[in-house]
Enzyme design. Structure first.
Site, mmCIF file in Angstrom:
data_model
loop_
_atom_site.group_PDB
_atom_site.id
_atom_site.type_symbol
_atom_site.label_atom_id
_atom_site.label_comp_id
_atom_site.label_asym_id
_atom_site.label_seq_id
_atom_site.Cartn_x
_atom_site.Cartn_y
_atom_site.Cartn_z
ATOM 1 N N THR B 15 0.823 -1.209 0.000
ATOM 2 C CA THR B 15 0.000 0.000 0.000
ATOM 3 C C THR B 15 0.860 1.263 0.000
ATOM 4 O O THR B 15 0.598 2.199 -0.756
ATOM 5 C CB THR B 15 -0.864 0.050 1.285
ATOM 6 O OG1 THR B 15 -1.106 -1.285 1.727
ATOM 7 C CG2 THR B 15 -2.147 0.766 1.045
ATOM 8 N N VAL B 16 1.859 1.282 0.881
ATOM 9 C CA VAL B 16 2.683 2.489 0.986
ATOM 10 C C VAL B 16 3.609 2.608 -0.225
ATOM 11 O O VAL B 16 3.698 3.655 -0.857
ATOM 12 C CB VAL B 16 3.502 2.491 2.300
ATOM 13 C CG1 VAL B 16 4.382 3.735 2.375
ATOM 14 C CG2 VAL B 16 2.579 2.414 3.508
ATOM 15 N N GLU B 129 10.914 8.700 9.391
ATOM 16 C CA GLU B 129 9.724 9.433 9.845
ATOM 17 C C GLU B 129 8.478 8.559 9.804
ATOM 18 O O GLU B 129 7.643 8.612 10.713
ATOM 19 C CB GLU B 129 9.528 10.679 8.967
ATOM 20 C CG GLU B 129 8.375 11.575 9.361
ATOM 21 C CD GLU B 129 8.605 12.217 10.731
ATOM 22 O OE1 GLU B 129 8.003 11.716 11.698
ATOM 23 O OE2 GLU B 129 9.366 13.189 10.836
ATOM 24 N N VAL B 132 7.018 6.030 12.856
ATOM 25 C CA VAL B 132 6.450 6.326 14.177
ATOM 26 C C VAL B 132 4.969 6.655 14.160
ATOM 27 O O VAL B 132 4.183 6.080 14.890
ATOM 28 C CB VAL B 132 7.231 7.442 14.900
ATOM 29 C CG1 VAL B 132 6.584 7.757 16.233
ATOM 30 C CG2 VAL B 132 8.655 7.006 15.120
ATOM 31 N N ILE B 136 2.570 12.119 10.509
ATOM 32 C CA ILE B 136 2.862 13.170 11.500
ATOM 33 C C ILE B 136 4.364 13.361 11.655
ATOM 34 O O ILE B 136 5.079 12.411 11.971
ATOM 35 C CB ILE B 136 2.272 12.799 12.870
ATOM 36 C CG1 ILE B 136 0.807 12.417 12.733
ATOM 37 C CG2 ILE B 136 2.426 13.953 13.835
ATOM 38 C CD1 ILE B 136 0.191 11.949 14.020
ATOM 39 N N GLU B 190 -6.163 -6.468 12.123
ATOM 40 C CA GLU B 190 -5.859 -7.676 11.357
ATOM 41 C C GLU B 190 -6.562 -8.881 11.961
ATOM 42 O O GLU B 190 -7.057 -8.841 13.085
ATOM 43 C CB GLU B 190 -4.342 -7.880 11.357
ATOM 44 C CG GLU B 190 -3.660 -6.722 10.626
ATOM 45 C CD GLU B 190 -2.152 -6.881 10.544
ATOM 46 O OE1 GLU B 190 -1.683 -8.003 10.317
ATOM 47 O OE2 GLU B 190 -1.459 -5.864 10.723
ATOM 48 N N LYS B 205 7.125 1.928 18.619
ATOM 49 C CA LYS B 205 7.130 3.369 18.352
ATOM 50 C C LYS B 205 7.587 4.148 19.584
ATOM 51 O O LYS B 205 8.291 5.152 19.481
ATOM 52 C CB LYS B 205 5.736 3.810 17.916
ATOM 53 C CG LYS B 205 5.333 3.187 16.568
ATOM 54 C CD LYS B 205 3.849 3.363 16.287
ATOM 55 C CE LYS B 205 3.486 2.822 14.916
ATOM 56 N NZ LYS B 205 2.017 2.789 14.716
#
Lengths: 428, 428
Positions: B15-16, B129, B132, B136, B190, B205
């Site tokens: 997806t990313v 980035e 986390v 944001i 999930e 995180k």
């Protein structure tokens, strides 16, 4: 590995300056570790060596000779405020290749291009996180964190004074005048509150935010400004009744034909993240194409919070100096046109005092329709003893020009006794 | 001035990854302007060339040969997730001096030090980035914007699945099980929700946030973790009645003797900025000595928001490569000790089913006092038909060890039929 200390000249020793000097000294080991070299305050430039100060500053650091201080510094921190002599000092430093950290929004909004060019020409860095929203890292956010995104809108509460006043009106039912008096009493508003309440401070910040968000040069003269002085207790009360709050917003939007940049009071739905930002806090909401909605929230003013932003810039500038490489440059490659104020797309909530007679609503509605604006909702109050009632109506988004034509037509109409208020809305 | 394009290898086309590839191609001119050179996706490493994909990717970019892709890249974007083979790929790139952008929290929390060392040894950059809190920019905020400040506390809502579940329990009065089922149905949880609901994702995180905030190495094993599976509809209901909401928080705090790092459900006052963060949103509140309270808010997951964070890192890494200079290094100079979980300072809200008889409150109170914990407030319900009533009491802050001793003593006490719940509180 022992690095030579970097010599820092601090211009101005007010609330922010004295906190910057205190923190640099108290946490010198941490700053040295973060910057890659010790940071030494070499001089503090003031107008009057003997002026009383909140925080004592070692006498041997104080000087009135800005030129010498700038010439011998590795890094200049400008906290004088205003245009001159700040502009001359900053330009002197940048032209010598000395990086500058400033918290001076007025200077940036008025002379930004000149400063950026001087920095680019000599390879110096120019940082200004503290100029926009105190401690809130929104300059960083826009310049670096959102560098991988396309921004569609920036909405900010960037003036603490007006936010305090509107908040006091909302929570205590005060009039604008009474709320302003309290703000002045508590030191949140100055004796001459014009720059805050007329939206000029917010406009300078709005110009900086728009420049960063849209990679386009935007100056304060590009910003359409309306302050909060016309907001009444009734407006606030009516907002509460309809699930909204009134906030002074800085708005920068990207449209199809250019960008719209403006500051005005706006009705914000109570469940919008900006609605609960109150008192001295500032917040900036950024809408990115990929990132979606982001919000940056924190203290917008005050010595220590602003000093924190200044010091993060100092660390970045020092680190670039020690490690080499370029700081982020002002990027204005997009060069989008700034639309005239009348082309902004807005939506209004209008409150009208009208005659309580059959057909008045139809008259008002047809008058509005004639301007090409459509009505989203309308509510009519019980008639008062004077034979009038209040119509509260919201318009669908249309150009500001059309909306203003509607408002003028309503003012001229025989059916309307008075346009009680006309406040723009944020459509969430 | 025409810069050679930088060749980017994207590892993983989920997806990313597919959003990263799409945005790099759609906004190539903007990226080139921001990074200082065109960014070209040279290869996309996948396990199966023929797997179905949401977004089509040009066939000639796809490869299963990660080694060749990494060896010929200027920049590697790792979006495979999990430990292996991601760890090997990232180390291979870093050891060759090739900068890496990753969104892999599990890898960083488990093998961070090894990766940072490899990056430092070769001079490559390592950015994360997206690991986390999705879009944001909190890594940036902690690493750069707050570089001039001393951080005392970080409180974050960093797991969207648990936030969705707790939100559904709060707004719809659902049981944990029913809310989980809805989250699974809608794709927010999930089929095996363990990593989310047991707090492990948040713990990874939390370790990254604590490392950044306190310049200290913190791994996932340093984090005390408690998930949300024991939270009942009654807990949520009781929280609402007392003006609070239940949130799963990642907490990193600096105390006098070291830092405390933990993840657990907590009662948050309704007027705390974290209380209104709901659904898929994440937020991180940072308390700085000078900056005061800052909050970063936005979408914590999802293809496009996470891709936005990845791309801001890609721009930063590319810009460093083009312009030279060093990226911010992982700074762990502070080396603060991580306190054992029992040394954290916490405060609890306890709900106890007790016998409805004279003197029971005195017994409970003296038992609590014996552990050195003091009671802040207590309320007793009407007795039920079974001759018991519910005591709701809050304790003053004390060490987690003392609080747990209190809870054990209450469980063993004859006066207490049942400890219905024990939830920590955020003292605003």
């Amino acid at each position: 590995m022992a690095q030579q200390p970097l010599q820092v000249a601090v211009l101005g020793a007010g609330t922010v300056g004295s906190q910057v000097i205190r923190l640099l000294s108290e946490q010198s080991a941490e700053f040295a570790a973060r910057a890659g070299a010790p940071l030494e305050v070499a001089s503090v430039v003031v107008r009057n060596l003997d002026a009383p100060r909140d925080t004592p500053i070692a006498r041997e650091l104080l000087t009135t000779d800005a030129t010498s201080a700038i010439n011998s510094a590795d890094l200049v921190v400008e906290l004088i405020g205003g245009i001159e002599p700040a502009r001359t000092f900053v330009l002197d430093a940048l032209r010598q290749g000395t990086s500058v950290v400033t918290g001076n929004k007025a200077l940036l909004a008025a002379h930004g291009p000149e400063l950026y060019e001087a920095a680019a020409a000599s390879g110096a860095d120019l940082y200004y996180e503290a100029a926009v929203a105190g401690a809130i890292p929104v300059v960083y956010g826009l310049r670096e964190s959102l560098a991988g995104d396309q921004i569609s809108q920036v909405l900010g509460i960037v003036n603490g004074t007006t936010n305090f006043i509107l908040d006091a009106m909302t929570s205590q039912g005060l009039s604008y005048g009474d709320a302003l008096a309290i703000a002045q009493e508590r030191g949140y508003a100055e004796a001459d509150p014009t720059a805050d309440v007329e939206g000029l401070d917010a406009a300078a910040k709005c110009a900086i935010l728009a420049s960063l968000a849209f990679h386009t040069r935007v100056g304060i003269d590009d910003v359409a400004v309306e302050g909060i002085t016309a907001i009444t207790a009734e407006d606030i009360d009516e907002a509460s009744r309809s699930g909204q709050v009134v906030k002074l917003l800085a708005i920068a939007e990207r449209g199809d034909n250019g960008i719209s940049v403006r500051v005005h009071p706006a009705l914000v739905p109570q469940d919008h993240p900006l609605a609960s930002v109150d008192g001295a806090f500032n917040a900036v909401v950024v809408e990115g194409e990929a990132a979606g909605r982001l919000m940056f929230y924190g203290q917008g003013a005050g010595g220590a919070p602003t000093a924190s932003a200044v010091l993060s810039d100092v660390v970045a500038a020092a680190s670039h100096k020690v490690h080499g490489g370029n700081a982020p440059r002002e990027s204005t490659y997009a060069k989008l046109p700034v639309l005239p104020a009348s082309d902004a797309v807005t939506s209004f909530q209008l409150r009208l005092r009208v005659e309580d007679r059959v057909g008045v609503l139809a008259e008002v509605a047809s008058l509005i329709a004639a301007s090409g604006v459509s009505i989203q909702a309308v509510a009519q109050s019980q008639p008062g003893p004077d034979g009038t009632c209040v119509l509260t109506l919201t318009t669908h988004p249309a150009t500001e020009g059309s909306q203003q034509a509607v408002i003028s037509a309503l003012r001229d109409s025989d059916a309307v006794r008075e346009v009680l208020s006309a406040i723009r809305r944020v459509v969430a």
